[in-house]
Design an enzyme around this catalytic site. Structure first.
Site, PDB file in Angstrom:
ATOM      1  CG  ASP A   1      11.289  38.540   2.310  1.00 24.60           C
ATOM      2  OD1 ASP A   1      10.429  39.426   2.431  1.00 24.60           O
ATOM      3  OD2 ASP A   1      11.383  37.801   1.310  1.00 24.60           O
TER       4      ASP A   1
ATOM      5  CE  LYS B   1      19.374  24.643   8.059  1.00 19.82           C
ATOM      6  NZ  LYS B   1      18.329  23.747   8.606  1.00 19.82           N
TER       7      LYS B   1
ATOM      8  CG  ASP C   1      15.084  23.853   9.910  1.00 20.77           C
ATOM      9  OD1 ASP C   1      15.562  24.518  10.865  1.00 20.77           O
ATOM     10  OD2 ASP C   1      15.490  22.712   9.617  1.00 20.77           O
TER      11      ASP C   1
ATOM     12  CE1 TYR D   1      16.098  39.299   0.975  1.00 23.05           C
ATOM     13  CE2 TYR D   1      15.260  41.271  -0.093  1.00 23.05           C
ATOM     14  CZ  TYR D   1      15.033  40.047   0.500  1.00 23.05           C
ATOM     15  OH  TYR D   1      13.755  39.591   0.611  1.00 23.05           O
TER      16      TYR D   1
ATOM     17  CG  ASP E   1       5.472  37.743   3.721  1.00 22.58           C
ATOM     18  OD1 ASP E   1       5.720  38.911   4.086  1.00 22.58           O
ATOM     19  OD2 ASP E   1       5.182  37.440   2.549  1.00 22.58           O
TER      20      ASP E   1
HETATM   21  C1  IPM Z   1       9.334  42.995   1.811  1.00 19.86           C
HETATM   22  C2  IPM Z   1       9.228  42.661   0.355  1.00 19.86           C
HETATM   23  C3  IPM Z   1      10.507  43.114  -0.333  1.00 19.86           C
HETATM   24  C4  IPM Z   1      11.646  42.316   0.257  1.00 19.86           C
HETATM   25  C5  IPM Z   1      10.482  43.018  -1.861  1.00 19.86           C
HETATM   26  C6  IPM Z   1       9.295  43.735  -2.454  1.00 19.86           C
HETATM   27  C7  IPM Z   1      11.760  43.500  -2.463  1.00 19.86           C
HETATM   28  O1  IPM Z   1       8.986  41.306   0.175  1.00 19.86           O
HETATM   29  O2  IPM Z   1       9.448  44.195   2.139  1.00 19.86           O
HETATM   30  O3  IPM Z   1       9.293  42.076   2.620  1.00 19.86           O
HETATM   31  O4  IPM Z   1      11.939  41.192  -0.187  1.00 19.86           O
HETATM   32  O5  IPM Z   1      12.283  42.823   1.184  1.00 19.86           O
HETATM   33 MG    MG Z   2       8.658  40.252   1.980  1.00 22.12          MG
END
Ligand code: IPM
Ligand code: MG
Length: 357
Positions: free
Chosen positions: A248, A192, A224, A142, A252
């Site tokens: 990230d 990884k 993975d 990032y 999710d």
């Molecule tokens: C998160 C989001 C952010 C990230 C984006 C919106 C920049 O996906 O907070 O997980 O990738 O960190």
């Molecule tokens: Mg995210």
């Protein structure tokens, strides 16, 4: 206690959900004899529209002057075609960096009341899910340099750098060990290391650091495989620690398998200084402004703020209990409605939680 909170409603459903969460914060504060001072600051698309910059100087200053920051969400299709240098997401990445928020705590919890909304088979979910993803937030691909676009053999090519120093790895592993210590005492470091040099260093430092926490059982998993194991047998996990990009993606995944992404808060913290609290979900532009968003993740972010930024456990607990009682009474926003109970909108859900405090 007087709490100075910087509010960054942001884009999409951000303003609606933050409005409800602030009402909850004020009610809890009044009940327990605290005072709240709020200031609003621009971030993301809203800031681009107002001043042409996703993270105005004034916003950074307001955050730094606050005790804690509450964020709604940033981004939306309106700004998808904008110059990448000023995308709404830059605001979020910039404030993380400016406040030094290197550790991102993302709990993935299944609310028993919402088991029917979970995406996995009941036999896989078993007794419920309670995973804490600890994501490194200010390093890796990032922010790594060099990055950018170039020309290779006459065609465009682009690149980023996934880089971690030992001290960056050590401090996030330490945070994860401390958290694991207060929970199930199991820490899985995800990397990884079979391919990436950066992961090999990550693993080495993780082993070295976790050795200082003999009560915490450390394991390692390739990313993975971790993605697969989260679906196959999520209850094997207690705390997961991983680098920015893997975190990230995995956070999710971990949150959606609970079926409750609209329910999950997060905390981003540094070493001292104001921490930032926000729902895990995004700005949901498709439902913005219609008063149907789920404010509970933001309300629970206030609970996380009380607990982690102010050490106010009883106050935090009163919010958690209010949310549980509203769910137990069958009230659901659209995202967690699976045919039973009473469907309510954003402000109605906020009012119900207020009433339960
Ligand atoms: C998160 C989001 C952010 C990230 C984006 C919106 C920049 O996906 O907070 O997980 O990738 O960190
Ligand atoms: Mg995210």
């Amino acid at each position: 206690m007087n709490m100075k909170i910087c509010l960054m409603p942001g884009d999409g459903i951000g303003p609606e959900i933050v409005t409800q969460a602030v009402k909850v914060l004020e009610k809890v504060a009044a009940k327990f004899g605290h005072t709240v001072e709020t200031e609003s600051a621009l971030i993301g698309g809203a800031a681009i529209d107002a001043v042409g910059n996703p993270l105005p100087e004034a916003t950074v200053a307001a955050c730094k002057a606050a005790d804690a920051v509450l964020l709604g969400a940033v981004g939306g299709p309106k700004w998808d075609t904008i110059d990448p240098a000023i995308r709404p997401e830059k605001g979020l990445l910039g404030i993380r960096k400016a406040l030094g928020l290197f550790s991102n705590l993302r709990p993935a919890v299944l609310f028993p009341e919402l088991a029917a909304a979970a995406y996995l088979r009941p036999d896989i979910i078993g007794q419920g899910l309670d995973i804490m993803v600890v994501r490194e937030l200010t390093g890796g691909a990032y922010f790594g340099e060099p990055r950018g676009e170039t020309v290779v053999n006459g065609e465009r090519a682009a690149f980023n750098t996934m880089i971690y120093s030992e001290s960056e790895i050590e401090r996030i592993v330490r945070v994860a060990c401390e958290i694991a210590r207060k929970r199930g005492k199991k820490l899985c470091s995800v990397d990884k290391a079979n391919v990436l040099d950066v992961s090999r260093l990550w693993r080495e430092v993780a082993i070295r650091t976790a050795a200082e926490y003999p009560d915490v059982e450390l394991s390692h998993m390739y990313v993975d495989n971790a993605a697969m194991q989260l679906i196959r047998d999520p209850s094997q996990f207690d705390v997961i620690v991983t680098e920015n990009l893997f975190g990230d993606i995995l956070s999710d995944e971990a949150s959606i398998i609970t079926g409750s992404i609209g329910m999950l808060p997060s905390a981003s913290m540094g070493s001292g200084g104001p921490a930032l609290f926000e729902p895990i979900h995004g700005s949901a532009p498709d439902i913005a402004g219609r008063d149907i968003a789920n404010p509970l993740a933001t309300i629970l972010s206030v609970s996380m703020m009380l607990r982690f930024a102010f050490g106010l456990e009883a106050e935090a607990e009163s919010i958690d209990a209010a949310v549980k009682s509203v769910l137990a009474q069958g009230f659901r926003t659209g995202d967690i409605f699976v045919g039973e109970g009473k469907k309510v909108g954003c402000s109605e859900m906020g009012a119900l939680v207020l009433g339960a405090i």
